[in-house]
Design a protein around this motif. Structure first.
Motif, short mmCIF file in Angstrom:
data_model
loop_
_atom_site.label_atom_id
_atom_site.label_comp_id
_atom_site.label_asym_id
_atom_site.label_seq_id
_atom_site.Cartn_x
_atom_site.Cartn_y
_atom_site.Cartn_z
N ASP A 50 44.19 -20.18 23.97
CA ASP A 50 45.13 -19.06 24.14
C ASP A 50 46.57 -19.51 23.98
O ASP A 50 47.39 -18.81 23.36
N ASP B 32 47.30 -19.98 20.30
CA ASP B 32 47.57 -18.70 19.62
C ASP B 32 48.99 -18.22 19.87
O ASP B 32 49.66 -17.69 18.96
N ASP C 142 51.93 -17.60 17.12
CA ASP C 142 52.66 -16.33 17.06
C ASP C 142 54.16 -16.55 17.20
O ASP C 142 54.96 -15.90 16.51
N THR D 62 38.94 -16.76 13.04
CA THR D 62 39.63 -17.48 14.12
C THR D 62 38.74 -17.60 15.34
O THR D 62 38.75 -18.64 16.03
N LYS E 227 37.41 -21.12 17.25
CA LYS E 227 37.50 -21.31 18.71
C LYS E 227 36.13 -21.59 19.31
O LYS E 227 36.01 -22.40 20.25
#
Length: 888
Positions: free
Chosen positions: A673, A676, A680, A727, A731
């Motif tokens: 997380d 990600d 971003d 994606t 993961k």
């Protein structure tokens, strides 16, 4: 002889008494004839006189009786008697008593007569006063009736004179360019304005409309000027100013609405009056009645305004604000209080800098007596948004007799201001000619009369554009016009920006659709995998790029997020109390993630193990573990201690190791997380021109892949949201590796638990002579075995704690930094073209891209049409005003 004399005197006294009684009775009879003012007699005097006379007679009779009975008294021993009754003294006393009674009676008679006379006098005076008041009331009533009749006659006469004066200026030519605000511009202009408003709403662009505040002293003509400006006799001001609408602020909100050919008037709900707690739709003719009623129900000047919405297809968006009249010369206390309230309300209306100010004041030949200039300089020091309008101009012009005087007056205004001089029809004329065309005619005639009076004085023609309502209306609407013209470039710029965005989005979608081939997909997969692994390794090695304040966890937060697995528990599933500050756990209150969070977990595990104590050893366990009797007692009890220590250490440390592995997996899984969010954040940084992915301090694997990172396509990374299935697959590969690494580490840690035989063998190499030699002493046996078991437990605890931490680092953390790269990259590289297309959902993505392309194409066409229509509407709307001012 003495007795005879006494009787004689008694007879004389009795006759006198009878005479007195008769006189008294006669007096009482006379008093009975005295009548009170109400016609009643005075019984109190009669009663008093009769009572006194009866008392007097009684006393005389008693005295006579005593004299006859006790006339003589023994005075000597011979029994002779000597008379003791004194006839002179008795007569004097009776006479004195009679005189006193007469005086009292006369006094009472006088007092009664005086009271009756005074009462009669008071009644007569009261009657005369009432008659005088009645006469004055009738006279006042007659005077008021005559005054009202005279006033009505004067008003009628003044109205007739005013109308006659205006009619002399001639009728309004039907072909004249005189318009009200609803017909001032050509219909094409209003249509184009409506389109501009529609485009601004469609583009989500707010266009502020002008607001104009009319301010001035009481009875200066603010409300009348608003009516003249609008061109409709709204009659928003009545004859009695205290009950007029100017008692409260009035907002007239004009709105362009193509649905209403005839203006729609809506009075908004009034929160201060329960009767008007809802919107009311009225006609123009009903507006005055509703406004007057609301003001009458308002007891005082209040800041809550009255809102009136006027919607029409032939109007611009505009708000006119009518303020309460200012009191500059209030001397009485009540007027001073009202003046303070009104000034506070008006100041709050004028303070917003975007509002235009129309200062209205009655004309005066002395400019020094004007008060609005000084007042407005407190709010608008440079008077940059203020316009001055001086009303009742015709009355002032009539006071001049020469050209020099009128030109001097017109040039004597405050420098650097825009003045206007107007004459408005009075209230009676406006009420009589409320029909729009007739009302416009009276405004035109009043303007023409002013111009005629000025021409008679041969005034300077330079001031012609400052005379009358029509130039004022043109001036204000020009300001409104220009304010809307200024918004056209801003709307057009926003429209062009929307169009460019639609074109860029369409090109991007077309590029994505054309790039959905195996080679491009493999490049995207490789780039994303490398970026993901780089960020994960960087988070383990140590970096603040993941924003610890937002994504890090304190020790307490980490445990609470894991639920039941967060707390350490013993062999009996009881929570182990931990004091992180006392046990010196590093960074227990700091927000951490990645490698540093794992280091804190290992320190916490070590602290828990170091504070773990051997559980209580019971004699039953010792006796059972000792086994059968042997020749030597030492091996027997040593075996018991070894066996008990092996079991207790396993029960104590196995749950802790399992929790250690679970929490280590949780820490590693959190990195996906955070990765990600880093991706971003980097994507957003590229959008504002920041540098793309990169960093320092990476290990060899990171450095070997820097070339791949440099070749990373920003477009591909920005479109990763289009490929969630891929994606998610990466993961999942990461999660599987974390599970396998944790499982292998846990298996390695379990090797640290030796069997009882191994522990016993190590113990027999170093025998302890302190073990008991007598089996019957249970206390000594238990003490000795417990001491040996505790010693063995401490030794095993130190060994297990040290070796578990080493194995966690070697079999869990090291593979995450080395083997993870090779395994995940190998699995992604080995994917076939069909598998790649399946993971990237190529077929669904192509369909989605086609739909997006179609949608963006429609948006682009729409903006292109709007652009063309907007330019056409703007061209019509930007036409300059050309309505000429009517000549005199």
């Amino acid at each position: 002889m003495m007795i005879s004399c006494t009787n004689h005197h008694r007879t004389i006294y009795q006759n006198n008494l009878n005479n007195s009684t008769n006189n008294a009775n006669n007096t009482v009879d006379n008093n009975k004839k005295i009548e009170t003012p109400q016609g009643s007699f005075q019984p109190a005097i009669q009663s008093t006189s009769n009572t006194n006379l009866n008392s007097l007679a009684s006393s005389v009779n008693n005295g006579a009786s005593v004299g006859s009975t006790n006339g003589s008294t023994p005075n000597n021993s011979n029994g002779s008697t000597t008379p003791t009754y004194n006839h002179n003294n008795s007569a004097e006393e009776l006479e004195k008593q009679r005189r006193e009674e007469d005086e009292k009676r006369k006094k009472l008679e006088l007092e009664a007569a005086s009271a009756a006379a005074k009462k009669k006098e008071d009644e007569e005076k009261q009657r005369k006063e009432q008659a005088e008041l009645e006469r004055k009331r009738r006279e006042e009533e007659i005077r008021r009736t005559n005054a009202a009749a005279a006033n009505a006659a004067n008003k009628e006469l003044n109205e007739q004179v005013e109308i006659s004066s205006l009619e002399q200026m001639g009728k309004l030519d039907p072909a004249s360019t005189i318009h009200d605000m609803f017909s001032f511009f050509p219909n094409e202009v209003y249509n184009s304005y409506e389109k501009l408003q529609y485009f601004s709403r469609d583009l989500n662009t707010a266009v502020s409309h002008p607001e104009i505040v009319f301010v001035g002293p009481r009875s200066s003509g603010k409300s009348s000027l608003i009516e003249a400006f609008i061109g409709r006799a709204l009659n928003i001001v009545g004859g009695n100013i205290s009950n007029g609408c100017s008692k409260r602020v009035l907002y007239l909100q004009f709105t362009n609405n193509i649905d209403y050919e005839v203006p729609k008037v809506t009075i908004k709900k009034d929160n201060t009056i329960k009767e008007f707690d809802h919107d009311i739709i009225v006609t123009m003719e009903q507006l005055n009645e509703n406004l007057a009623k609301r003001n009458q129900l308002s007891n005082d000047y209040i800041e809550e305004p009255i809102y009136v919405s006027i919607e029409s297809r032939t109007t611009l968006n505009l708000t006119l604000i009518d303020s309460p009249g200012l009191l500059f010369d209030g001397q009485q206390q009540q007027q001073q209080t009202e003046s303070t309230k009104i000034e506070s309300i008006v100041t709050s209306l004028l303070r917003p800098s975007h509002r235009l100010i129309i200062a209205v004041e009655s004309c005066s030949q002395d400019w020094k007596s004007m008060s609005m200039g000084q007042y407005l300089k407190k709010i608008d020091p440079e008077l940059s948004r203020s316009t001055f309008v001086f009303t009742k101009f015709f009355n002032t012009v009539r006071g001049f007799s020469s050209t020099r005087d009128i030109n001097k007056y017109l040039s004597g205004t405050v420098p650097d201001i825009k003045p206007f001089f107007v004459t408005l029809p009075n209230h009676q004329v406006r009420a009589s000619y409320s029909e729009p065309n007739r009302f416009q005619e009276k405004i035109y005639q009043a303007h023409k009369r002013d111009m005629h009076a000025l021409e008679q004085l041969q005034y300077d023609k330079r001031y012609e554009r400052s005379i009358g309502v029509l130039p004022l209306r043109r001036y204000i609407l020009n300001i409104v016009w220009k304010s809307y013209q200024d918004t056209i470039p801003r709307i057009l710029k926003h429209l062009r920006s929307k169009r460019q965005t639609a074109e860029a989005t369409l090109n991007e979608l077309q590029k994505q659709s054309s790039s959905l081939d195996s080679t491009k997909l493999r490049s995207i997969a490789s780039n994303y995998t490398v970026t993901f692994l780089q960020i994960t390794e960087k988070l383990l090695s140590g970096t603040s790029e993941g924003n610890p304040s937002a994504n890090g966890q304190t020790l307490e937060e980490e445990k609470s997020q894991q639920g039941d697995c967060g707390e350490w528990v013993d062999a009996y599933k009881e929570a182990i109390y931990i004091d992180p500050e006392e046990w010196n756990i590093p960074y227990w209150s700091s927000k951490l993630y990645g490698g540093q969070q794992l280091e804190r977990l290992m320190a916490e595990f070590k602290a828990v193990c170091d504070n773990s104590k051997i559980s209580e050893v019971k004699m039953d366990d010792i006796a059972t573990a000792s086994g059968i009797n042997k020749l030597n007692n030492i091996p027997n009890y040593a075996w018991a201690a070894s066996d008990l220590t092996s079991l207790i250490s396993r029960d104590t440390f196995v749950p802790l190791i399992e929790q250690l592995c679970e929490r280590a997996m949780y820490i590693m899984k959190r990195l996906t997380d955070i990765a990600d969010k880093v991706i971003d954040s980097r994507r957003k940084s590229r959008c504002i021109g920041s540098s793309p992915f990169g960093g320092n301090g990476l290990n060899n694997n990171n450095n070997n892949n820097n070339s791949n990172n440099d070749r990373l396509s920003n477009t591909d990374m920005d479109n990763l949201d289009q490929y969630p299935f891929f994606t998610h697959h990466v993961k999942n590969l990461y999660y599987d590796f974390v599970h396998r690494a944790a499982k292998g580490c846990k298996e390695k840690c379990m090797d640290e638990f030796y069997s009882s035989r191994t522990i016993y063998w190590e113990l027999t190499e170093h025998p302890d002579s302190s073990l008991p030699s007598i089996r019957n002493d249970h206390h000594e046996t238990k003490t000795a075995v417990c001491q040996l078991a505790t010693k063995l437990f401490d030794s095993i605890r130190q060994r297990i704690t040290k070796n578990v931490l080493l194995k966690l680092y070697n079999f869990f953390l090291v593979p995450m930094q080395t083997d993870l790269w090779n395994e995940i990259q190998a699995q992604i590289t080995c994917l076939s073209n069909e598998q790649l297309e399946q993971l990237f959902e190529v077929q669904a993505t192509r369909e989605q891209l086609k739909q997006e392309e179609k949608k963006q194409q429609q948006i682009l066409e729409k903006y292109s049409q709007i652009d063309e229509q907007f330019l056409k509407a703007a061209s019509l709307f930007c036409r300059p005003l050309s309505n000429p001012t009517p000549s005199a």
